[in-house]
Design a protein around this motif. Sequence first.
Motif, PDB file in Angstrom:
ATOM      1  N   HIS A  50      11.020 -10.381  29.825  1.00 52.11           N
ATOM      2  CA  HIS A  50      10.844  -9.307  30.800  1.00 52.11           C
ATOM      3  C   HIS A  50      10.156  -8.131  30.136  1.00 52.11           C
ATOM      4  O   HIS A  50      10.608  -7.629  29.106  1.00 52.11           O
ATOM      5  CB  HIS A  50      12.200  -8.876  31.361  1.00 52.11           C
ATOM      6  CG  HIS A  50      12.797  -9.882  32.283  1.00 52.11           C
ATOM      7  ND1 HIS A  50      12.433  -9.987  33.602  1.00 52.11           N
ATOM      8  CD2 HIS A  50      13.716 -10.850  32.076  1.00 52.11           C
ATOM      9  CE1 HIS A  50      13.110 -10.971  34.178  1.00 52.11           C
ATOM     10  NE2 HIS A  50      13.892 -11.522  33.266  1.00 52.11           N
ATOM     11  N   ARG A 107       8.497  -4.189  29.972  1.00 48.32           N
ATOM     12  CA  ARG A 107       9.064  -2.863  30.198  1.00 48.32           C
ATOM     13  C   ARG A 107       8.050  -1.984  30.923  1.00 48.32           C
ATOM     14  O   ARG A 107       6.941  -1.787  30.423  1.00 48.32           O
ATOM     15  CB  ARG A 107       9.450  -2.224  28.866  1.00 48.32           C
ATOM     16  CG  ARG A 107       9.949  -0.788  29.012  1.00 48.32           C
ATOM     17  CD  ARG A 107      10.279  -0.191  27.673  1.00 48.32           C
ATOM     18  NE  ARG A 107      10.675   1.217  27.836  1.00 48.32           N
ATOM     19  CZ  ARG A 107      10.975   2.008  26.821  1.00 48.32           C
ATOM     20  NH1 ARG A 107      10.935   1.552  25.596  1.00 48.32           N
ATOM     21  NH2 ARG A 107      11.323   3.260  27.037  1.00 48.32           N
ATOM     22  N   ASP A 156      10.707  -3.537  34.069  1.00 50.50           N
ATOM     23  CA  ASP A 156      10.714  -4.629  35.035  1.00 50.50           C
ATOM     24  C   ASP A 156      11.229  -4.097  36.366  1.00 50.50           C
ATOM     25  O   ASP A 156      10.462  -3.828  37.279  1.00 50.50           O
ATOM     26  CB  ASP A 156      11.573  -5.792  34.542  1.00 50.50           C
ATOM     27  CG  ASP A 156      11.532  -6.993  35.472  1.00 50.50           C
ATOM     28  OD1 ASP A 156      11.078  -6.835  36.629  1.00 50.50           O
ATOM     29  OD2 ASP A 156      11.929  -8.084  35.073  1.00 50.50           O
ATOM     30  N   ASP A 207       5.740  -3.206  25.892  1.00 51.04           N
ATOM     31  CA  ASP A 207       5.232  -4.578  25.770  1.00 51.04           C
ATOM     32  C   ASP A 207       4.478  -4.805  24.465  1.00 51.04           C
ATOM     33  O   ASP A 207       4.691  -5.805  23.778  1.00 51.04           O
ATOM     34  CB  ASP A 207       4.315  -4.903  26.948  1.00 51.04           C
ATOM     35  CG  ASP A 207       5.055  -4.988  28.267  1.00 51.04           C
ATOM     36  OD1 ASP A 207       6.303  -5.039  28.248  1.00 51.04           O
ATOM     37  OD2 ASP A 207       4.388  -5.007  29.316  1.00 51.04           O
ATOM     38  N   LYS A 233       7.515 -12.007  32.395  1.00 46.57           N
ATOM     39  CA  LYS A 233       8.035 -12.250  33.740  1.00 46.57           C
ATOM     40  C   LYS A 233       8.481 -10.939  34.368  1.00 46.57           C
ATOM     41  O   LYS A 233       9.004 -10.058  33.687  1.00 46.57           O
ATOM     42  CB  LYS A 233       9.228 -13.211  33.681  1.00 46.57           C
ATOM     43  CG  LYS A 233       9.862 -13.488  35.045  1.00 46.57           C
ATOM     44  CD  LYS A 233      11.157 -14.251  34.925  1.00 46.57           C
ATOM     45  CE  LYS A 233      11.782 -14.452  36.300  1.00 46.57           C
ATOM     46  NZ  LYS A 233      13.087 -15.149  36.220  1.00 46.57           N
ATOM     47  N   SER A 234       8.294 -10.834  35.689  1.00 47.26           N
ATOM     48  CA  SER A 234       8.814  -9.707  36.448  1.00 47.26           C
ATOM     49  C   SER A 234       9.485 -10.232  37.710  1.00 47.26           C
ATOM     50  O   SER A 234       9.004 -11.185  38.321  1.00 47.26           O
ATOM     51  CB  SER A 234       7.690  -8.737  36.840  1.00 47.26           C
ATOM     52  OG  SER A 234       8.161  -7.770  37.778  1.00 47.26           O
ATOM     53  N   HIS A 235      10.582  -9.592  38.110  1.00 45.65           N
ATOM     54  CA  HIS A 235      11.244  -9.945  39.358  1.00 45.65           C
ATOM     55  C   HIS A 235      10.538  -9.356  40.571  1.00 45.65           C
ATOM     56  O   HIS A 235      10.876  -9.707  41.703  1.00 45.65           O
ATOM     57  CB  HIS A 235      12.691  -9.436  39.343  1.00 45.65           C
ATOM     58  CG  HIS A 235      13.603 -10.238  38.481  1.00 45.65           C
ATOM     59  ND1 HIS A 235      14.012 -11.511  38.800  1.00 45.65           N
ATOM     60  CD2 HIS A 235      14.211  -9.943  37.306  1.00 45.65           C
ATOM     61  CE1 HIS A 235      14.831 -11.960  37.866  1.00 45.65           C
ATOM     62  NE2 HIS A 235      14.961 -11.033  36.950  1.00 45.65           N
ATOM     63  N   TRP A 266       6.714  -8.095  40.495  1.00 46.10           N
ATOM     64  CA  TRP A 266       5.259  -8.138  40.587  1.00 46.10           C
ATOM     65  C   TRP A 266       4.680  -9.207  39.654  1.00 46.10           C
ATOM     66  O   TRP A 266       5.321  -9.624  38.695  1.00 46.10           O
ATOM     67  CB  TRP A 266       4.669  -6.770  40.210  1.00 46.10           C
ATOM     68  CG  TRP A 266       5.460  -5.611  40.687  1.00 46.10           C
ATOM     69  CD1 TRP A 266       6.124  -4.696  39.927  1.00 46.10           C
ATOM     70  CD2 TRP A 266       5.716  -5.239  42.053  1.00 46.10           C
ATOM     71  NE1 TRP A 266       6.760  -3.777  40.720  1.00 46.10           N
ATOM     72  CE2 TRP A 266       6.533  -4.084  42.030  1.00 46.10           C
ATOM     73  CE3 TRP A 266       5.325  -5.773  43.288  1.00 46.10           C
ATOM     74  CZ2 TRP A 266       6.964  -3.455  43.188  1.00 46.10           C
ATOM     75  CZ3 TRP A 266       5.760  -5.146  44.448  1.00 46.10           C
ATOM     76  CH2 TRP A 266       6.568  -4.001  44.397  1.00 46.10           C
ATOM     77  N   THR A 289       2.573 -10.494  36.580  1.00 47.97           N
ATOM     78  CA  THR A 289       2.413  -9.880  35.254  1.00 47.97           C
ATOM     79  C   THR A 289       1.074 -10.233  34.612  1.00 47.97           C
ATOM     80  O   THR A 289       0.878 -10.019  33.416  1.00 47.97           O
ATOM     81  CB  THR A 289       3.544 -10.320  34.301  1.00 47.97           C
ATOM     82  OG1 THR A 289       3.454 -11.742  34.101  1.00 47.97           O
ATOM     83  CG2 THR A 289       4.902  -9.963  34.865  1.00 47.97           C
ATOM     84  N   ARG A 329      -0.821  -7.160  33.158  1.00 48.93           N
ATOM     85  CA  ARG A 329      -0.057  -6.657  32.014  1.00 48.93           C
ATOM     86  C   ARG A 329      -0.244  -7.585  30.813  1.00 48.93           C
ATOM     87  O   ARG A 329      -0.471  -7.127  29.683  1.00 48.93           O
ATOM     88  CB  ARG A 329       1.421  -6.560  32.396  1.00 48.93           C
ATOM     89  CG  ARG A 329       2.339  -6.348  31.237  1.00 48.93           C
ATOM     90  CD  ARG A 329       3.788  -6.350  31.712  1.00 48.93           C
ATOM     91  NE  ARG A 329       4.201  -5.035  32.142  1.00 48.93           N
ATOM     92  CZ  ARG A 329       5.371  -4.742  32.703  1.00 48.93           C
ATOM     93  NH1 ARG A 329       6.241  -5.709  32.931  1.00 48.93           N
ATOM     94  NH2 ARG A 329       5.663  -3.516  33.037  1.00 48.93           N
ATOM     95  N   PHE A 345      16.946  -7.799  29.184  1.00 50.45           N
ATOM     96  CA  PHE A 345      16.238  -6.579  29.591  1.00 50.45           C
ATOM     97  C   PHE A 345      17.224  -5.432  29.744  1.00 50.45           C
ATOM     98  O   PHE A 345      17.282  -4.759  30.769  1.00 50.45           O
ATOM     99  CB  PHE A 345      15.433  -6.787  30.880  1.00 50.45           C
ATOM    100  CG  PHE A 345      16.211  -7.316  32.045  1.00 50.45           C
ATOM    101  CD1 PHE A 345      16.709  -6.468  33.015  1.00 50.45           C
ATOM    102  CD2 PHE A 345      16.429  -8.679  32.178  1.00 50.45           C
ATOM    103  CE1 PHE A 345      17.425  -6.968  34.094  1.00 50.45           C
ATOM    104  CE2 PHE A 345      17.128  -9.178  33.257  1.00 50.45           C
ATOM    105  CZ  PHE A 345      17.632  -8.318  34.216  1.00 50.45           C
TER     106      PHE A 345
END
Length: 311
Positions: free
Chosen positions: A30, A32, A34, A45, A63-65, A67, A69, A72, A267
């Motif tokens: 995850h 930063r 997130d 990151d 990974k993002s819950h 969006w 990534t 990024r 995270f």
Amino acid sequence: MPDQDEVSLATAQPEGFDRLLRGAVDVHVHGRPDLSPGLPHRGDDLEVARLAHAYGMAGWVLKSHLWATTDRARSVQERMAGTGFAVHGSITLNPPVGGLEPAVVELAAAHGARVVFLPTWGSAADVGRGGYISTLLGRIAPSFGEYAGRTAISLCEADGRLTGRARAVIDACRGLGVALATGHASVGESRAVAAYCAGIGQRLLITHPLHYTTDPLMLRELADTGAYLEFCNAPLVHPDAHLTVRDVHEALTAVGPERAVLTTDVFSRWVPPEPECLRMFVEQLAYLGWADDQIATMVSTNPRTFLGEPA
């Protein structure tokens, strides 16, 4: 006393600290931030990616819950150019990106996504159990509970068969060569997804199954479909944890290293950055008797195969 900047990594770690992490790929990292900048992780990151490289790791999946990534990941990868450290992007098919939409998978893949996660907090299973991520998002967004309940996504019909949308998303992943993970699916949904993926040859990771079952027969059944099973460090370091590393040890014994993938999925501000969390995890497993080559299979060979890379 020396300044903090003068304390080298070597003196701050035991000798050979990187031995079990050389070539490791963490497929559940995850970035930063997130969920919210108000819930910070330990380092941004780029800083943490550089630390992972110093630990001997070869790469990871952001990974993002909420969006995708991909942008990024591309930004961090450009800053890591020349190091050999690979940063991959992903997308999680939660309601903000449209849920179970093949077109979203196609667009994410076109932007470089290497992994598609099925719904996490957006899954009906997670909404029904009042999942941890939902609890955190509810603190951030006052309307979140109503939104999550109204948009909850089921992977299966009432009779247990995968929905047409779920099959379409998996088919899109297969056609694009993108890896798939089950997100916060229920055990029944994971079984249905695993069976379908086995039938079409889709690479699959059952996301942290110990969150939902510790039954060795069920874990073995999932592994026997050809799916990889993820075992992560996050629930072992959480104040409300109900699992210990010995639970992971027992599950790995049931499944075998050939179908297991070790990740972090951390995270929280109270844990070290991901490279150190993964080092702690594998060192504990080594203490419990897992051999170096078995750990290498779980942190390097299997993640690479899951991503579709040479081992």
